[in-house]
Design a protein around this motif. Structure first.
Motif, PDB file in Angstrom:
ATOM      1  N   PHE A 152       0.961  -0.963   0.135  1.00  0.00           N
ATOM      2  CA  PHE A 152       0.737   0.304   0.370  1.00  0.00           C
ATOM      3  C   PHE A 152       0.847   1.336   0.098  1.00  0.00           C
ATOM      4  N   ASN A 153       2.571   1.287   0.045  1.00  0.00           N
ATOM      5  CA  ASN A 153       2.669   2.606   0.335  1.00  0.00           C
ATOM      6  C   ASN A 153       4.253   2.046  -0.676  1.00  0.00           C
ATOM      7  N   TYR A 154       4.226   1.182  -1.594  1.00  0.00           N
ATOM      8  CA  TYR A 154       5.280   0.916  -2.526  1.00  0.00           C
ATOM      9  C   TYR A 154       4.576   0.200  -3.314  1.00  0.00           C
ATOM     10  N   PRO A 155       3.322   0.307  -4.668  1.00  0.00           N
ATOM     11  CA  PRO A 155       2.330  -0.340  -4.953  1.00  0.00           C
ATOM     12  C   PRO A 155       3.705  -0.891  -6.592  1.00  0.00           C
ATOM     13  N   LYS A 156       4.106  -0.073  -7.116  1.00  0.00           N
ATOM     14  CA  LYS A 156       4.371  -0.585  -7.996  1.00  0.00           C
ATOM     15  C   LYS A 156       6.010  -1.150  -7.515  1.00  0.00           C
ATOM     16  N   GLN A 157       6.859  -1.125  -6.618  1.00  0.00           N
ATOM     17  CA  GLN A 157       7.935  -1.617  -6.587  1.00  0.00           C
ATOM     18  C   GLN A 157       6.960  -3.259  -5.900  1.00  0.00           C
ATOM     19  N   PHE A 158       6.297  -2.788  -5.377  1.00  0.00           N
ATOM     20  CA  PHE A 158       5.938  -4.678  -5.002  1.00  0.00           C
ATOM     21  C   PHE A 158       5.280  -5.110  -5.898  1.00  0.00           C
ATOM     22  N   PHE A 159       4.633  -4.694  -6.749  1.00  0.00           N
ATOM     23  CA  PHE A 159       4.484  -5.735  -7.965  1.00  0.00           C
ATOM     24  C   PHE A 159       5.279  -6.178  -8.930  1.00  0.00           C
ATOM     25  N   LEU A 160       5.763  -5.088  -9.235  1.00  0.00           N
ATOM     26  CA  LEU A 160       7.176  -5.746 -10.422  1.00  0.00           C
ATOM     27  C   LEU A 160       7.739  -6.378  -9.359  1.00  0.00           C
ATOM     28  N   SER A 161       8.018  -6.729  -7.690  1.00  0.00           N
ATOM     29  CA  SER A 161       8.875  -7.791  -7.408  1.00  0.00           C
ATOM     30  C   SER A 161       7.742  -9.113  -7.928  1.00  0.00           C
ATOM     31  N   LEU A 162       6.929  -8.857  -7.713  1.00  0.00           N
ATOM     32  CA  LEU A 162       5.634 -10.305  -7.485  1.00  0.00           C
ATOM     33  C   LEU A 162       5.981 -10.889  -8.722  1.00  0.00           C
ATOM     34  N   LEU A 163       5.665  -9.949 -10.279  1.00  0.00           N
ATOM     35  CA  LEU A 163       5.643 -10.283 -11.458  1.00  0.00           C
ATOM     36  C   LEU A 163       7.454 -10.900 -11.536  1.00  0.00           C
ATOM     37  N   LYS A 164       8.076 -10.029 -11.017  1.00  0.00           N
ATOM     38  CA  LYS A 164       9.520 -11.261 -11.480  1.00  0.00           C
ATOM     39  C   LYS A 164       9.813 -12.241 -10.794  1.00  0.00           C
ATOM     40  N   MET A 165       9.062 -12.787  -9.780  1.00  0.00           N
ATOM     41  CA  MET A 165       8.934 -13.868  -9.466  1.00  0.00           C
ATOM     42  C   MET A 165       7.987 -14.725 -10.068  1.00  0.00           C
ATOM     43  N   THR A 166       7.570 -14.544 -11.026  1.00  0.00           N
ATOM     44  CA  THR A 166       6.785 -15.260 -11.231  1.00  0.00           C
ATOM     45  C   THR A 166       6.611 -17.108 -12.446  1.00  0.00           C
ATOM     46  N   ARG A 167       7.927 -16.145 -12.361  1.00  0.00           N
ATOM     47  CA  ARG A 167       9.260 -17.425 -13.467  1.00  0.00           C
ATOM     48  C   ARG A 167       9.490 -18.454 -12.778  1.00  0.00           C
ATOM     49  N   HIS A 168       9.841 -18.321 -11.495  1.00  0.00           N
ATOM     50  CA  HIS A 168       9.913 -20.109 -10.760  1.00  0.00           C
ATOM     51  C   HIS A 168       8.536 -20.314 -10.542  1.00  0.00           C
ATOM     52  N   GLU A 169       7.213 -19.954 -11.227  1.00  0.00           N
ATOM     53  CA  GLU A 169       5.762 -20.872 -10.911  1.00  0.00           C
ATOM     54  C   GLU A 169       5.615 -21.967 -11.335  1.00  0.00           C
ATOM     55  N   PRO A 170       5.081 -22.893 -11.414  1.00  0.00           N
ATOM     56  CA  PRO A 170       4.781 -24.097 -12.472  1.00  0.00           C
ATOM     57  C   PRO A 170       4.063 -23.550 -14.125  1.00  0.00           C
ATOM     58  N   ASP A 171       3.035 -22.104 -13.008  1.00  0.00           N
ATOM     59  CA  ASP A 171       2.051 -22.020 -14.969  1.00  0.00           C
ATOM     60  C   ASP A 171       2.446 -20.087 -14.195  1.00  0.00           C
ATOM     61  N   PRO A 172       3.474 -19.934 -14.561  1.00  0.00           N
ATOM     62  CA  PRO A 172       4.190 -18.700 -14.427  1.00  0.00           C
ATOM     63  C   PRO A 172       2.911 -17.236 -15.681  1.00  0.00           C
TER      64      PRO A 172
END
Length: 216
Positions: A152-172
């Motif tokens: 809620f204070n750094y939403p862009k950076q927060f979502f950017l980090s989540l998106l970058k980690m999707t490569r490690h998911e079974p279904d990115p």
């Protein structure tokens, strides 16, 4: 978990940990009772002898460590209490039964109110099906508090980090889709891939996030 949070309205780490511990099968039956404690201060003591152990959770035995403290208070050593906690934590209900006489003998040995034996036996029996590890609850609660603050204070950076980690998911792609829906609530767009605008990974572009080429 979300409905539990709405009911309890956690105001500190203690209550946030309890939310995470209660929003599980078995423990969910106590959510309304705990919410009544956090919102209205209503609590009913099981016995004055245990008030100092159970007061912080509205006299609900939410954690295995509370059971340990109750056992220790009637005279068992911490090693014995830990042995019992392991049995309860692993839900070895047949071994739990062996503790009934041990508890009654210990209460009698220390000249305590006989009602205490009934109460702690009920606590042990009931908590075998739902109690949680307090240290885990506080760890998860701390992570939850930190990530909520960042979201809620750094939403862009927060979502950017989540998106970058999707490569490690079974279904990115599925994970990217879920994150994209969350982003919409914050007014952040997920811009499409662009040969001129995209980097190899997801990147912040003004007030939005640009799709990374390596995730296509």
């Amino acid at each position: 978990g979300f409905k539990t949070t709405q009911k309890v309205k956690p105001k500190n780490l203690e209550q946030l940990s309890a939310v995470l511990s209660l929003a599980r099968p078995g423990a969910m039956q106590f959510i309304d009772q705990y919410a009544n404690f956090t919102n209205n201060g209503i609590k009913e003591s099981v016995h004055p002898f245990f008030d100092d152990v159970l007061g912080n959770t509205g006299f609900l035995v939410i954690y295995q460590e509370q059971l340990m403290r109750c056992l220790n208070k009637i005279g068992f050593s911490l090693d014995e209490a830990e042995m019992c906690r392991k049995i309860v934590g692993k839900k070895l209900l047949d071994k739990v039964k062996e503790w009934e006489q041990k508890i009654r003998d210990k209460v009698k040995e220390n000249n305590l109110d006989p009602k205490i034996a009934d109460i702690i036996w009920k606590i042990l029996n009931d908590s075998a099906s739902y109690s949680f590890n307090r240290s885990h609850g506080f760890l998860y609660g701390s992570l939850c508090a930190i990530t909520t603050y960042l979201k809620f204070n750094y939403p862009k950076q927060f979502f950017l980090s989540l998106l970058k980690m999707t490569r490690h998911e079974p279904d990115p792609i599925s994970e990217i889709s879920k994150i994209h829906k969350e982003m919409e609530g914050f007014g952040i767009e997920l811009l499409p891939p662009s040969l001129s605008g995209s980097e190899m990974d997801f990147s912040i572009e003004n007030n939005n996030i640009r799709f990374g080429l390596s995730s296509i």
